[in-house]
Design an enzyme around this catalytic site. Structure first.
Site, mmCIF file in Angstrom:
data_model
loop_
_atom_site.group_PDB
_atom_site.id
_atom_site.type_symbol
_atom_site.label_atom_id
_atom_site.label_comp_id
_atom_site.label_asym_id
_atom_site.label_seq_id
_atom_site.Cartn_x
_atom_site.Cartn_y
_atom_site.Cartn_z
ATOM 1 N N ARG A 1 -53.784 -15.813 -11.657
ATOM 2 C CA ARG A 1 -53.638 -16.483 -10.345
ATOM 3 C C ARG A 1 -54.957 -16.471 -9.583
ATOM 4 O O ARG A 1 -54.969 -16.443 -8.340
ATOM 5 C CB ARG A 1 -52.533 -15.850 -9.506
ATOM 6 C CG ARG A 1 -51.220 -15.672 -10.237
ATOM 7 C CD ARG A 1 -50.720 -16.940 -10.858
ATOM 8 N NE ARG A 1 -49.491 -16.730 -11.640
ATOM 9 C CZ ARG A 1 -48.923 -17.666 -12.363
ATOM 10 N NH1 ARG A 1 -49.465 -18.880 -12.458
ATOM 11 N NH2 ARG A 1 -47.818 -17.431 -13.021
ATOM 12 N N ASN B 1 -50.120 -6.560 -14.439
ATOM 13 C CA ASN B 1 -49.698 -6.745 -15.833
ATOM 14 C C ASN B 1 -50.781 -6.060 -16.665
ATOM 15 O O ASN B 1 -51.690 -6.697 -17.176
ATOM 16 C CB ASN B 1 -49.583 -8.226 -16.184
ATOM 17 C CG ASN B 1 -48.454 -8.902 -15.409
ATOM 18 O OD1 ASN B 1 -47.429 -8.298 -15.147
ATOM 19 N ND2 ASN B 1 -48.653 -10.161 -15.048
ATOM 20 N N GLU C 1 -40.691 -8.683 -15.053
ATOM 21 C CA GLU C 1 -41.329 -9.745 -15.841
ATOM 22 C C GLU C 1 -41.863 -9.217 -17.176
ATOM 23 O O GLU C 1 -42.995 -9.494 -17.559
ATOM 24 C CB GLU C 1 -42.440 -10.419 -15.025
ATOM 25 C CG GLU C 1 -41.902 -11.066 -13.752
ATOM 26 C CD GLU C 1 -42.919 -11.903 -12.987
ATOM 27 O OE1 GLU C 1 -44.112 -11.572 -13.015
ATOM 28 O OE2 GLU C 1 -42.500 -12.899 -12.379
ATOM 29 N N ARG D 1 -31.667 -14.060 -7.407
ATOM 30 C CA ARG D 1 -32.910 -13.325 -7.666
ATOM 31 C C ARG D 1 -33.436 -12.652 -6.401
ATOM 32 O O ARG D 1 -33.986 -11.547 -6.463
ATOM 33 C CB ARG D 1 -33.956 -14.288 -8.238
ATOM 34 C CG ARG D 1 -35.347 -13.691 -8.255
ATOM 35 C CD ARG D 1 -36.338 -14.542 -8.997
ATOM 36 N NE ARG D 1 -37.690 -14.200 -8.601
ATOM 37 C CZ ARG D 1 -38.772 -14.802 -9.029
ATOM 38 N NH1 ARG D 1 -38.674 -15.799 -9.889
ATOM 39 N NH2 ARG D 1 -39.968 -14.435 -8.617
ATOM 40 N N LYS E 1 -43.297 -7.081 -1.436
ATOM 41 C CA LYS E 1 -43.869 -8.395 -1.094
ATOM 42 C C LYS E 1 -43.335 -8.868 0.255
ATOM 43 O O LYS E 1 -42.248 -8.469 0.674
ATOM 44 C CB LYS E 1 -43.535 -9.429 -2.175
ATOM 45 C CG LYS E 1 -44.343 -9.231 -3.460
ATOM 46 C CD LYS E 1 -44.199 -10.410 -4.434
ATOM 47 C CE LYS E 1 -44.995 -10.139 -5.710
ATOM 48 N NZ LYS E 1 -44.945 -11.224 -6.697
ATOM 49 N N ASP F 1 -41.243 -14.743 -3.865
ATOM 50 C CA ASP F 1 -42.543 -14.547 -4.514
ATOM 51 C C ASP F 1 -43.652 -15.312 -3.797
ATOM 52 O O ASP F 1 -44.119 -16.342 -4.313
ATOM 53 C CB ASP F 1 -42.460 -15.010 -5.973
ATOM 54 C CG ASP F 1 -43.664 -14.580 -6.782
ATOM 55 O OD1 ASP F 1 -44.477 -13.804 -6.253
ATOM 56 O OD2 ASP F 1 -43.786 -15.020 -7.938
ATOM 57 N N GLU G 1 -47.038 -6.061 0.690
ATOM 58 C CA GLU G 1 -47.913 -6.736 -0.271
ATOM 59 C C GLU G 1 -47.970 -8.212 0.103
ATOM 60 O O GLU G 1 -46.935 -8.887 0.157
ATOM 61 C CB GLU G 1 -47.387 -6.565 -1.702
ATOM 62 C CG GLU G 1 -48.300 -7.216 -2.741
ATOM 63 C CD GLU G 1 -47.808 -7.052 -4.183
ATOM 64 O OE1 GLU G 1 -46.684 -6.558 -4.395
ATOM 65 O OE2 GLU G 1 -48.562 -7.443 -5.102
ATOM 66 N N GLU H 1 -51.680 -18.846 -4.909
ATOM 67 C CA GLU H 1 -50.928 -19.265 -6.097
ATOM 68 C C GLU H 1 -49.976 -20.413 -5.787
ATOM 69 O O GLU H 1 -49.860 -21.368 -6.563
ATOM 70 C CB GLU H 1 -50.143 -18.059 -6.627
ATOM 71 C CG GLU H 1 -49.211 -18.393 -7.772
ATOM 72 C CD GLU H 1 -48.452 -17.164 -8.297
ATOM 73 O OE1 GLU H 1 -48.686 -16.053 -7.807
ATOM 74 O OE2 GLU H 1 -47.633 -17.352 -9.212
ATOM 75 N N HIS I 1 -40.133 -22.577 -4.006
ATOM 76 C CA HIS I 1 -40.313 -22.502 -5.453
ATOM 77 C C HIS I 1 -40.022 -23.828 -6.151
ATOM 78 O O HIS I 1 -39.302 -23.891 -7.152
ATOM 79 C CB HIS I 1 -39.434 -21.404 -6.056
ATOM 80 C CG HIS I 1 -40.119 -20.684 -7.196
ATOM 81 N ND1 HIS I 1 -40.577 -21.337 -8.312
ATOM 82 C CD2 HIS I 1 -40.445 -19.379 -7.381
ATOM 83 C CE1 HIS I 1 -41.140 -20.474 -9.139
ATOM 84 N NE2 HIS I 1 -41.089 -19.273 -8.583
HETATM 85 C C1 GCV Z 1 -49.058 -10.481 -11.801
HETATM 86 C C2 GCV Z 1 -45.596 -13.874 -9.785
HETATM 87 C C3 GCV Z 1 -46.837 -14.423 -10.420
HETATM 88 C C4 GCV Z 1 -47.293 -13.547 -11.568
HETATM 89 C C5 GCV Z 1 -47.473 -12.119 -11.042
HETATM 90 C C6 GCV Z 1 -46.160 -11.660 -10.442
HETATM 91 C C7 GCV Z 1 -46.254 -10.269 -9.838
HETATM 92 O O1 GCV Z 1 -44.516 -13.981 -10.657
HETATM 93 O O2 GCV Z 1 -46.614 -15.736 -10.850
HETATM 94 O O3 GCV Z 1 -48.499 -14.062 -12.067
HETATM 95 O O4 GCV Z 1 -47.910 -11.252 -12.056
HETATM 96 O O5 GCV Z 1 -45.782 -12.534 -9.417
HETATM 97 O O6 GCV Z 1 -46.418 -10.194 -8.634
HETATM 98 O O7 GCV Z 1 -46.191 -9.296 -10.572
#
Ligand code: GCV
Length: 699
Positions: free
Chosen positions: A178, A220, A301, A345, A369, A374, A396, A402, A520
């Site tokens: 992102r 990730n 995820e 979700r 968040k 998201d 966060e 993004e 979204h």
């Molecule tokens: C780092 C969203 C983004 C992902 C990100 C995720 C997260 O899904 O598209 O790229 O992954 O948030 O915050 O973990």
């Protein structure tokens, strides 16, 4: 004779006009808000007359931080004076750095006040520690840069939040998830032997706005980033950033004991797993004594986590927290939603975490968040804020855009963050009050592009994030004006124009991408451009049509008691207010309600008419920004003016594309004629559906 003088005068006028028309500077944005461009008029004359000298350091302990503060003051003042180095006079004002004796972590604030010492003018920057003095030095330069006379600068500031953090989603191979501003600024491959000086400039920019923590790698995470070779690299970064008051954090992969340690399990109850993390933490602290701790994305995820072993998030977090002990903190992310869970979700994180309130160790922070989905252009605040009074909760936010156009055009995000920070949770105060004892993290938008952030205006989001984490009470407008004055020009009229553009820009993006609480609807995977028609992805909650639920009868996600019941996660007074469409803030209407296209809004328009009007308002908003920017050509250097003109031209195209594709799709669902006065989409729906962007950046 007379004719000759007349000619000379005319020539002088022409030369003056040419000089005035010439570019003010060749600017590439690298200096960010730390340009320290020469003051003008009276402010310039005053600063030259004050001729400040820097500093008399009261605490003379050897300190790289104080050396930096001193250099910054010298460099900044010289720039503002229009000199290459500060000039002294017999009557120079002394700037005194009076910084206590500690080497604290920058949690402390500072006081700036003028004084007289034996009849001579002085300004004292007082702080409990050296980093506080560095912050005070940057604050002094900021005030001078806005044209405040040195003798009138008085400040008494302390950060509202202890942890003011940037989270980098940077991968060790240089790709930034992102990220839209080039490659990662961290060249792991050549560390620890070679440290790019840009990384010091990065720390400097962060310190200037009070950021005091950086998670260096993607949540990730790769397990190998915990190997000794990466710890050595991280130590080099920590050494470079420590004088700027920045502590490093590392995103840790929960399954690392298996991948690196060869253990058969990563179960947090397993003694060998605990011992592995303990040894790993000790190894890191031996190299980095002030290591901040681990940032963890678990059972989200596809990432591994304690639930893989039937353990709770609290058990997983506490096991890591025990390994760190009182040396550091585990920042555990609340961004979870499950492939197996078919409930709404946006309700899953609350359902997962709220029952764990009171179970997390003291050195665990839950990172939540701003909204429950998201980082959308607009979401109501996350219901977890206020719902876990016995847990340390931090906010966060996402600085990288993004879901808000990525690095195209302008979207100033301070109004988005303020909206969340100021939201009253109904459970112990506003989001700002609830998170203030802990902190705020922002997903960084920084990359290897020369201007750091892809577009020049995206630097304003980095800046605003730091300023709000320092003081959430600052207004979006004040932050915009102070950033623009340091970045572009101090001309009051131009500043007014720039601030107005910035302040409206996020709402404009909401209008053309997702008005009235829609969310979204972006293209799959890359999240670029409109794709509300996508309904066939393997996982229901990855599909835009899961979120808008449009059909012939209406549009929107019913989260009331009659629908997903997610609304019940909010405090009763708030839930009651939002459970009735008539009392729901129209900005969240379709987030909480599925309503007929003919539903009548307070504006007097039907829902369908209002949607069409919002899309048009979004397009018009971008057109207005482009026109306003064009009018600024005389006030802005040619290089950046042209770059931003091009950014806005892209945004004009994108706004039209979003409007047209969205209207065409809604029409295909509701079968309604466009409201009177609404221009038809430029292309048929099929043409928008065909657009594909496999190469879009940041995926
Ligand atoms: C780092 C969203 C983004 C992902 C990100 C995720 C997260 O899904 O598209 O790229 O992954 O948030 O915050 O973990």
């Amino acid at each position: 004779m007379m004719r000759g003088r007349g000619l000379v005068n005319r020539l002088a006028v022409i030369v003056a006009a040419l000089l005035a028309a010439a570019p003010l500077h060749a600017e590439d944005g690298y200096a960010l808000w730390l340009r320290h461009a020469p003051l003008e008029g009276e402010a310039l004359a005053a600063l030259r007359a004050e001729a400040p000298i820097v500093p008399v350091i009261v605490d003379r302990a050897d300190s790289p931080t104080l050396a930096i503060a001193e250099t910054e003051l010298r460099r900044g003042i010289a720039g503002l004076q229009g000199h290459d180095r500060p000039r002294l006079t017999a009557d120079s004002t002394e700037i005194i750095l009076d910084c206590g004796t500690t080497r604290g972590d920058g949690a402390a604030g500072f006081v700036i006040a003028p004084e007289r010492i034996e009849g001579r003018r002085a300004v004292r920057i007082a702080a409990a520690d050296h980093v506080g003095c560095l912050y005070g030095s940057f604050a002094l330069l900021r005030a001078l840069g806005e044209g405040t006379p040195l003798s009138e600068i008085r400040r008494d500031e302390a950060p509202a939040m202890p942890l003011r953090m940037l989270d980098h989603w940077d991968n060790p191979d240089g790709h930034v998830e992102r990220g839209y501003a080039g490659r990662s600024i961290i060249d792991w491959w050549h560390l620890p032997d070679k440290l790019d000086p840009r990384l010091v400039d990065y720390a400097r920019a962060n310190a200037s706005i009070g950021i005091n923590a950086v998670a260096v790698n993607n949540v990730n995470a790769k397990a190998f980033m915990l190997e000794p070779r990466y710890i050595a690299r991280l130590a080099r970064l920590a050494d470079a950033w420590r004088p700027y008051g920045i502590r490093v954090f590392l995103s840790a992969r929960f399954s690392a004991p298996m991948e690196l340690g060869g253990l058969p399990t990563a179960d947090p109850r397993d003694p060998a797993v605990k011992a592995w993390w303990q040894a790993k933490a000790d190894e890191i602290y031996a190299a980095i004594p002030d290591f901040g701790g681990f940032l963890v994305k678990a059972n989200s995820e596809g990432q591994p986590g304690p639930q893989d072993y039937g353990r709770s998030h609290a058990e997983g977090a506490n096991m890591l927290a025990a390994a760190l002990g009182d040396r550091g903190t585990v920042i555990w992310r609340a961004f979870v939603y499950s492939p197996e869970d078919t409930s709404d979700r946006t309700a899953q994180a609350y359902a997962e975490f709220q029952p764990l309130d009171g179970q997390f160790a003291l050195n665990v922070i839950l990172q939540v968040k701003n909204g429950a989905l998201d980082f959308q252009p607009r979401e109501p605040f996350h219901p977890l804020f206020g719902a876990m009074p016995r847990t340390r909760v931090m906010l966060e936010a996402q600085i990288t855009r993004e879901y808000l156009g990525q690095a195209s055009g302008i979207a100033y995000l301070a109004p988005l963050w303020k909206e969340v920070l100021e939201a009253q949770t109904g459970r112990g105060g506003s989001v700002a009050q609830i998170t203030a004892p802990v902190g705020m993290a922002g997903v960084a938008n920084v990359g290897s592009d020369r201007n750091w952030t892809g577009t020049h205006f995206d630097a304003a989001n980095w800046y605003a994030f730091g300023r709000l984490a320092w003081n959430p009470a600052l207004s979006s407008e004040d932050i915009a004006r102070e950033w623009a004055a340091q970045t572009f020009t101090r001309d009051d009229q131009a500043l007014g124009t720039i601030a107005a553009m910035m302040l409206g820009s996020r709402e404009t993006v909401v209008d053309y991408t997702g008005p009235l609480g829609l969310a979204h609807l972006m293209g799959t995977g890359h999240h670029y451009g409109p794709a509300p028609w996508v309904c066939d992805l393997g996982r229901a909650d990855w599909n835009p049509c899961y979120y808008h639920r449009a059909d012939k009868g209406g549009i929107g996600f019913d989260r009331t008691a009659a629908g997903s019941k997610a609304l019940a996660q909010y405090a009763p007074a708030i839930a009651a207010n939002w459970s009735d469409p008539a009392t729901t803030d129209p900005r969240y209407l379709l987030w909480f309600h599925h309503l007929p296209w003919s539903h009548r809004l307070p504006s007097g328009r039907t829902l369908w008419e209002e949607l069409a009007a919002r899309y048009d308002a979004g397009v018009a908003g971008v057109d207005r920004m482009a026109a306003a920017w064009a009018s600024l050509a005389p006030a802005i250097d040619a290089e950046r003016h042209a770059a931003i003109t091009a950014d806005l031209a892209i945004q004009r195209k994108e706004a039209r594309w979003w409007r047209d594709a969205s209207l065409a799709y809604w029409q295909s669902v509701n079968g309604l004629a466009l409201p009177p006065g609404t221009a038809p989409p430029a292309e048929p729906l099929a043409a928008y559906k065909l657009r594909a962007f496999p190469e879009a950046p940041g995926q």
